[in-house]
Design a protein around this motif. Structure first.
Motif, PDB file in Angstrom:
ATOM      1  N   LEU A  90      72.063  64.612  21.334  1.00 27.04           N
ATOM      2  CA  LEU A  90      71.597  63.411  22.034  1.00 27.04           C
ATOM      3  C   LEU A  90      71.982  63.446  23.505  1.00 27.04           C
ATOM      4  CD1 LEU A  90      72.173  60.402  19.603  1.00 27.04           C
ATOM      5  CD2 LEU A  90      70.038  61.021  20.742  1.00 27.04           C
ATOM      6  N   ALA A  91      73.216  63.867  23.791  1.00 26.82           N
ATOM      7  CA  ALA A  91      73.660  63.951  25.179  1.00 26.82           C
ATOM      8  C   ALA A  91      72.737  64.867  25.980  1.00 26.82           C
ATOM      9  CB  ALA A  91      75.100  64.454  25.241  1.00 26.82           C
ATOM     10  N   HIS A  92      72.357  65.988  25.377  1.00 26.06           N
ATOM     11  CA  HIS A  92      71.458  66.936  26.052  1.00 26.06           C
ATOM     12  C   HIS A  92      70.089  66.320  26.294  1.00 26.06           C
ATOM     13  CE1 HIS A  92      69.255  70.555  27.021  1.00 26.06           C
ATOM     14  NE2 HIS A  92      68.467  70.377  25.965  1.00 26.06           N
ATOM     15  N   HIS A  93      69.494  65.722  25.260  1.00 27.15           N
ATOM     16  CA  HIS A  93      68.140  65.176  25.399  1.00 27.15           C
ATOM     17  C   HIS A  93      68.127  63.970  26.340  1.00 27.15           C
ATOM     18  CE1 HIS A  93      66.245  67.849  22.598  1.00 27.15           C
ATOM     19  NE2 HIS A  93      67.049  67.511  21.603  1.00 27.15           N
ATOM     20  N   TYR A  94      69.154  63.125  26.269  1.00 29.03           N
ATOM     21  CA  TYR A  94      69.214  61.988  27.188  1.00 29.03           C
ATOM     22  C   TYR A  94      69.344  62.452  28.634  1.00 29.03           C
ATOM     23  CZ  TYR A  94      69.706  58.264  23.667  1.00 29.03           C
ATOM     24  OH  TYR A  94      69.491  57.353  22.665  1.00 29.03           O
ATOM     25  N   THR A  95      70.172  63.466  28.868  1.00 30.22           N
ATOM     26  CA  THR A  95      70.349  63.970  30.232  1.00 30.22           C
ATOM     27  C   THR A  95      69.036  64.532  30.763  1.00 30.22           C
ATOM     28  OG1 THR A  95      72.666  64.528  29.801  1.00 30.22           O
ATOM     29  CG2 THR A  95      71.629  65.596  31.681  1.00 30.22           C
ATOM     30  N   GLU A  96      68.364  65.335  29.959  1.00 34.64           N
ATOM     31  CA  GLU A  96      67.124  65.966  30.404  1.00 34.64           C
ATOM     32  C   GLU A  96      65.975  64.973  30.539  1.00 34.64           C
ATOM     33  OE1 GLU A  96      66.802  69.029  31.496  1.00 34.64           O
ATOM     34  OE2 GLU A  96      68.955  69.316  31.151  1.00 34.64           O
ATOM     35  N   SER A  97      66.089  63.803  29.892  1.00 39.64           N
ATOM     36  CA  SER A  97      65.047  62.788  30.023  1.00 39.64           C
ATOM     37  C   SER A  97      65.435  61.714  31.031  1.00 39.64           C
ATOM     38  CB  SER A  97      64.752  62.148  28.658  1.00 39.64           C
ATOM     39  OG  SER A  97      65.907  61.488  28.144  1.00 39.64           O
ATOM     40  N   SER A  98      66.529  61.968  31.768  1.00 39.14           N
ATOM     41  CA  SER A  98      66.997  61.081  32.845  1.00 39.14           C
ATOM     42  C   SER A  98      67.467  59.725  32.340  1.00 39.14           C
ATOM     43  CB  SER A  98      65.904  60.901  33.916  1.00 39.14           C
ATOM     44  OG  SER A  98      65.565  62.145  34.484  1.00 39.14           O
ATOM     45  N   ALA A  99      67.835  59.629  31.069  1.00 38.29           N
ATOM     46  CA  ALA A  99      68.434  58.395  30.525  1.00 38.29           C
ATOM     47  C   ALA A  99      69.951  58.539  30.674  1.00 38.29           C
ATOM     48  CB  ALA A  99      68.022  58.188  29.074  1.00 38.29           C
ATOM     49  N   LEU A 100      70.456  58.365  31.891  1.00 41.58           N
ATOM     50  CA  LEU A 100      71.837  58.735  32.197  1.00 41.58           C
ATOM     51  C   LEU A 100      72.892  57.835  31.550  1.00 41.58           C
ATOM     52  CD1 LEU A 100      71.446  59.854  35.919  1.00 41.58           C
ATOM     53  CD2 LEU A 100      71.159  61.154  33.795  1.00 41.58           C
ATOM     54  N   PRO A 101      72.717  56.512  31.474  1.00 48.31           N
ATOM     55  CA  PRO A 101      73.729  55.703  30.765  1.00 48.31           C
ATOM     56  C   PRO A 101      73.881  56.135  29.304  1.00 48.31           C
ATOM     57  CG  PRO A 101      72.358  54.293  32.114  1.00 48.31           C
ATOM     58  CD  PRO A 101      71.711  55.647  32.116  1.00 48.31           C
ATOM     59  N   GLU A 102      72.764  56.387  28.647  1.00 45.09           N
ATOM     60  CA  GLU A 102      72.821  56.840  27.250  1.00 45.09           C
ATOM     61  C   GLU A 102      73.439  58.236  27.154  1.00 45.09           C
ATOM     62  OE1 GLU A 102      70.204  55.630  28.779  1.00 45.09           O
ATOM     63  OE2 GLU A 102      69.575  53.828  27.702  1.00 45.09           O
ATOM     64  N   ALA A 103      73.153  59.093  28.144  1.00 47.90           N
ATOM     65  CA  ALA A 103      73.728  60.441  28.153  1.00 47.90           C
ATOM     66  C   ALA A 103      75.242  60.385  28.312  1.00 47.90           C
ATOM     67  CB  ALA A 103      73.116  61.258  29.293  1.00 47.90           C
ATOM     68  N   LEU A 104      75.736  59.454  29.126  1.00 47.66           N
ATOM     69  CA  LEU A 104      77.177  59.288  29.314  1.00 47.66           C
ATOM     70  C   LEU A 104      77.844  58.893  28.005  1.00 47.66           C
ATOM     71  CD1 LEU A 104      79.765  59.011  30.980  1.00 47.66           C
ATOM     72  CD2 LEU A 104      78.987  56.720  31.676  1.00 47.66           C
ATOM     73  N   ALA A 105      77.294  57.893  27.328  1.00 46.40           N
ATOM     74  CA  ALA A 105      77.877  57.442  26.059  1.00 46.40           C
ATOM     75  C   ALA A 105      77.829  58.548  25.008  1.00 46.40           C
ATOM     76  CB  ALA A 105      77.126  56.203  25.558  1.00 46.40           C
ATOM     77  N   ALA A 106      76.732  59.286  24.950  1.00 50.61           N
ATOM     78  CA  ALA A 106      76.612  60.361  23.965  1.00 50.61           C
ATOM     79  C   ALA A 106      77.565  61.510  24.272  1.00 50.61           C
ATOM     80  CB  ALA A 106      75.172  60.864  23.929  1.00 50.61           C
ATOM     81  N   SER A 107      77.785  61.819  25.548  1.00 52.76           N
ATOM     82  CA  SER A 107      78.720  62.878  25.927  1.00 52.76           C
ATOM     83  C   SER A 107      80.139  62.522  25.506  1.00 52.76           C
ATOM     84  CB  SER A 107      78.664  63.118  27.436  1.00 52.76           C
ATOM     85  OG  SER A 107      77.412  63.634  27.824  1.00 52.76           O
ATOM     86  N   LEU A 108      80.523  61.265  25.678  1.00 48.91           N
ATOM     87  CA  LEU A 108      81.849  60.824  25.250  1.00 48.91           C
ATOM     88  C   LEU A 108      81.988  60.913  23.741  1.00 48.91           C
ATOM     89  CD1 LEU A 108      82.304  57.731  27.613  1.00 48.91           C
ATOM     90  CD2 LEU A 108      83.488  59.922  27.754  1.00 48.91           C
ATOM     91  N   ALA A 109      80.952  60.505  23.028  1.00 45.82           N
ATOM     92  CA  ALA A 109      80.985  60.586  21.558  1.00 45.82           C
ATOM     93  C   ALA A 109      81.063  62.036  21.094  1.00 45.82           C
ATOM     94  CB  ALA A 109      79.751  59.902  20.973  1.00 45.82           C
ATOM     95  N   ALA A 110      80.328  62.930  21.767  1.00 43.20           N
ATOM     96  CA  ALA A 110      80.356  64.349  21.405  1.00 43.20           C
ATOM     97  C   ALA A 110      81.731  64.950  21.682  1.00 43.20           C
ATOM     98  CB  ALA A 110      79.281  65.104  22.194  1.00 43.20           C
TER      99      ALA A 110
END
Length: 251
Positions: A90-110
């Motif tokens: 999720l962190a990867h897909h959110y980052t690549e789709s420019s959904a940065l707040p979601e990418a931040l939360a997913a990176s922390l969870a990962a």
């Protein structure tokens, strides 16, 4: 094939179908053609690119807007899933789709998931991705249970656990600088403690370690009893063993 390449080397049939949309018959026909032309191979309910370089070539051929859109489709499809590895994907897909707040939360969870599984190097990688995202995510969109100093302290700890003591010191110093620039005195105390621990692990205790330990203890000496206060005093006492054993015993 383009949409499959966004998933990586492999993709499950059900996931690809939800991303592609359209009728099952149309998807089956397209997949059969890709398999017959030796682009994809079938492994149970998973399709895999026959060659990694082929997948990279297909992915590289995507238009920028096309790539963002498909990554977003994968992220939305996976957002309701649980299980090992989902947060990292999720962190990867959110980052690549420019959904940065979601990418931040997913990176922390990962990062948390990798740490729980005993993989500090991978946990550090995800924590560093979160640090890169921190300043580009609006303040009101950041997780409420973490701040930059806490992120840096965690990165310092994970660096040390992953066998990178010098990197642990760098992150600990950054954590202290971030904490001293905030209104959270407890964060500064925790960051000083982390810096002392990192300095001691990196090399024989030097003047910097002693100075930080003493400053840390003076900053919490008059505060109510807490885990941070006890740990700070213990670290200070441990360092004093190298210079003044009687004082170390008193501490």
């Amino acid at each position: 094939v383009r949409q499959a390449s966004v998933s990586g080397r492999r993709v499950r049939h059900a996931r690809l179908q939800s991303v592609v949309g359209g009728s099952a018959a149309e998807l089956d026909a397209a997949l059969r053609e890709a398999v017959q032309h030796h682009i994809l191979v079938v492994d149970g309910d998973v399709y895999a690119f026959r060659h990694a370089l082929l997948r990279e070539a297909v992915y590289g051929d995507l238009l920028p807007g096309e790539r963002v859109r498909i990554h977003g489709c994968y992220a939305r499809q996976m957002a309701t899933e649980n299980g090992r590895g989902v947060a990292a994907a999720l962190a990867h897909h959110y980052t690549e789709s420019s959904a940065l707040p979601e990418a931040l939360a997913a990176s922390l969870a990962a990062s948390d998931e990798a740490e729980e599984l005993g993989a500090p190097a991978e946990a550090l990688l995800h924590r560093e991705k979160a640090l890169k995202l921190w300043n580009v995510v609006p303040v009101d969109k950041r997780p409420s249970d973490v701040d930059e100093s806490k992120l840096l302290r965690a990165a310092s700890y994970l660096s040390g656990t992953a066998g990178q003591p010098e990197r642990a010191v760098v992150y600990a110093r950054a954590a202290l600088a971030a904490a001293e620039g905030s209104d959270h005195s407890d964060a500064a105390a925790k960051s000083r403690l982390r810096l002392v621990q990192a300095l001691c692990a990196a090399d024989d205790p030097d003047d910097e370690a002693h100075g930080v330990a003493e400053q840390g203890w003076l900053s919490v000496a008059d505060r109510p009893l807490s885990k941070t206060k006890v740990a700070t005093l213990a670290a200070y006492a441990n360092l004093q063993r190298h210079r003044d054993m009687p004082q170390a015993r008193r501490l």
